[in-house]
Design an enzyme around this catalytic site. Sequence first.
Site, PDB file in Angstrom:
ATOM      1  N   GLY A  40      46.910  35.435  36.965  1.00 48.44           N
ATOM      2  CA  GLY A  40      47.233  36.710  37.610  1.00 48.44           C
ATOM      3  C   GLY A  40      47.400  37.813  36.581  1.00 48.44           C
ATOM      4  O   GLY A  40      48.531  38.212  36.265  1.00 48.44           O
ATOM      5  N   TYR A  41      46.307  38.310  36.052  1.00 44.54           N
ATOM      6  CA  TYR A  41      46.328  39.393  35.070  1.00 44.54           C
ATOM      7  C   TYR A  41      45.786  40.692  35.677  1.00 44.54           C
ATOM      8  O   TYR A  41      46.510  41.657  35.873  1.00 44.54           O
ATOM      9  CB  TYR A  41      45.496  39.016  33.843  1.00 44.54           C
ATOM     10  CG  TYR A  41      46.248  38.279  32.752  1.00 44.54           C
ATOM     11  CD1 TYR A  41      47.340  37.468  33.048  1.00 44.54           C
ATOM     12  CD2 TYR A  41      45.851  38.376  31.424  1.00 44.54           C
ATOM     13  CE1 TYR A  41      48.014  36.782  32.056  1.00 44.54           C
ATOM     14  CE2 TYR A  41      46.526  37.697  30.418  1.00 44.54           C
ATOM     15  CZ  TYR A  41      47.602  36.903  30.729  1.00 44.54           C
ATOM     16  OH  TYR A  41      48.266  36.238  29.733  1.00 44.54           O
ATOM     17  N   SER A  42      44.476  40.724  35.982  1.00 44.91           N
ATOM     18  CA  SER A  42      43.819  41.961  36.412  1.00 44.91           C
ATOM     19  C   SER A  42      44.333  42.452  37.762  1.00 44.91           C
ATOM     20  O   SER A  42      44.712  41.654  38.632  1.00 44.91           O
ATOM     21  CB  SER A  42      42.307  41.754  36.505  1.00 44.91           C
ATOM     22  OG  SER A  42      41.755  41.509  35.234  1.00 44.91           O
TER      23      SER A  42
ATOM     24  N   GLU B  11      42.032  31.837  25.228  1.00 49.07           N
ATOM     25  CA  GLU B  11      40.982  31.955  26.225  1.00 49.07           C
ATOM     26  C   GLU B  11      39.668  32.380  25.588  1.00 49.07           C
ATOM     27  O   GLU B  11      38.608  31.824  25.894  1.00 49.07           O
ATOM     28  CB  GLU B  11      41.377  32.983  27.296  1.00 49.07           C
ATOM     29  CG  GLU B  11      40.304  33.169  28.368  1.00 49.07           C
ATOM     30  CD  GLU B  11      40.615  34.292  29.341  1.00 49.07           C
ATOM     31  OE1 GLU B  11      39.945  34.380  30.370  1.00 49.07           O
ATOM     32  OE2 GLU B  11      41.521  35.094  29.057  1.00 49.07           O
TER      33      GLU B  11
ATOM     34  N   ASN C 280      33.543  42.942  26.659  1.00 49.85           N
ATOM     35  CA  ASN C 280      33.023  42.918  25.293  1.00 49.85           C
ATOM     36  C   ASN C 280      33.212  44.249  24.589  1.00 49.85           C
ATOM     37  O   ASN C 280      33.339  44.294  23.355  1.00 49.85           O
ATOM     38  CB  ASN C 280      31.550  42.519  25.308  1.00 49.85           C
ATOM     39  CG  ASN C 280      31.363  41.027  25.556  1.00 49.85           C
ATOM     40  OD1 ASN C 280      32.322  40.321  25.866  1.00 49.85           O
ATOM     41  ND2 ASN C 280      30.141  40.544  25.434  1.00 49.85           N
ATOM     42  N   GLU C 281      33.242  45.355  25.355  1.00 51.82           N
ATOM     43  CA  GLU C 281      33.520  46.661  24.732  1.00 51.82           C
ATOM     44  C   GLU C 281      34.939  46.685  24.157  1.00 51.82           C
ATOM     45  O   GLU C 281      35.163  47.183  23.043  1.00 51.82           O
ATOM     46  CB  GLU C 281      33.342  47.782  25.769  1.00 51.82           C
ATOM     47  CG  GLU C 281      31.903  48.036  26.180  1.00 51.82           C
ATOM     48  CD  GLU C 281      31.374  47.014  27.170  1.00 51.82           C
ATOM     49  OE1 GLU C 281      30.155  47.022  27.441  1.00 51.82           O
ATOM     50  OE2 GLU C 281      32.182  46.204  27.686  1.00 51.82           O
TER      51      GLU C 281
END
Length: 395
Positions: free
Chosen positions: A127-129, A244, A381-382
């Site tokens: 539960g991050y984003s 991760e 990736n940015e």
Amino acid sequence: MDLNYTPEQDEFREEVRKFLEDNLPDDIRRRVKERLRPTKEMTQRWQQILFKRGWGASTWPAEAGGPGWDPIQQLIFEEECAAAGAPRQLDFGLRMVAPVIMTFGSEEQKRRFLPGILSGEDWWCQGYSEPGAGSDLASLKTRAVREGDHYIVNGQKTWTTLGQHADWIFCLVRTGTEGKPQQGISFLLIDMKTPGIEVRPIIMLDGEHEINEVYFDNVKVPVENLVGEENKGWTYAKFLLGHERTGLANVGQWKALMTRLKQVARETRDGQRALIENTRFRDRLAQLDIELRALELTVLRVLTNEKGPGPQASILKIRGTEVGQALFELLMEAMGPDAMAHIPDALELDYEGPRVGARDAAPAAGDYFNMRKLSIFGGSNEIQRNIIAQMVLGL
């Protein structure tokens, strides 16, 4: 520098191969080899088999219930599992929340949560984003307000992978508003059966239900489920993401896929000459093979770093996901017109309906579209390039 494996490491590889040959169920092997739809039962059954052998968590130290393998053994194990057709183990528990609990959790939390993760009994999700907090994770708004011996959680998480199966979710929640946004975040472990939690499916480009939205409406979470200190969760979150991102290199999986791609390139389809005879295709395949080998060596460098995964893990995340996307793209091209049709039902083991093209082409289109996510999740990736510029290059 000697890049050859030692006799002891070769012996270990043979031990792993023999175990896989004797213990990997045929139905699971076939489902993975043919890239058919994975199931929760399949994943948990394989985890139980590994657990009984003492190999349930290849990266865990012996004192936590793992085999205590060194980084080379871990890489060999994962490579052989992928080559044999074993399903990928569930990273959310084994590689993500477990290291956080081992490092920052209380002794009670270690006793309570680690055994279920190791055995496969407990399925975890992340539960991050949130809708307004993806790459800018520190702007998250899900609140946890302490009331006596509980936190009351309200908010929403999104892109929650396999949340429909989960028993537990580890969450970043806002517990403070003073100072920088990162300073008011805490790390909570939440039982998914708690009243007030709702999981809504998100259907992806390939038509699959892999990700979800998770809503929290006055969810009561015991204070003892707070990991570490209140408002210090950003530190634990960064630690977790380092593990991760190292795992996202997926070297074993990509090497198995490269082997499959070479097999397809050597096959004759519809009377046409094998793709391997096409100079331009062969050059692209060779270049990708070189990039995969370079990725493998970079993973070894990071894994053998005594300080553990640091900002260098961002390099693995970028290159691992780029190599993976390139592999699936080239495989789809190699399948040709057979890969254009996507029949979701054909991803089941017992499917006997109509087909378009060869059976092995059934997952190609879905895989290609699904893997576009690789360069976005786990920190885009940015964002990883910014981390490298600041933390590695000192710009």
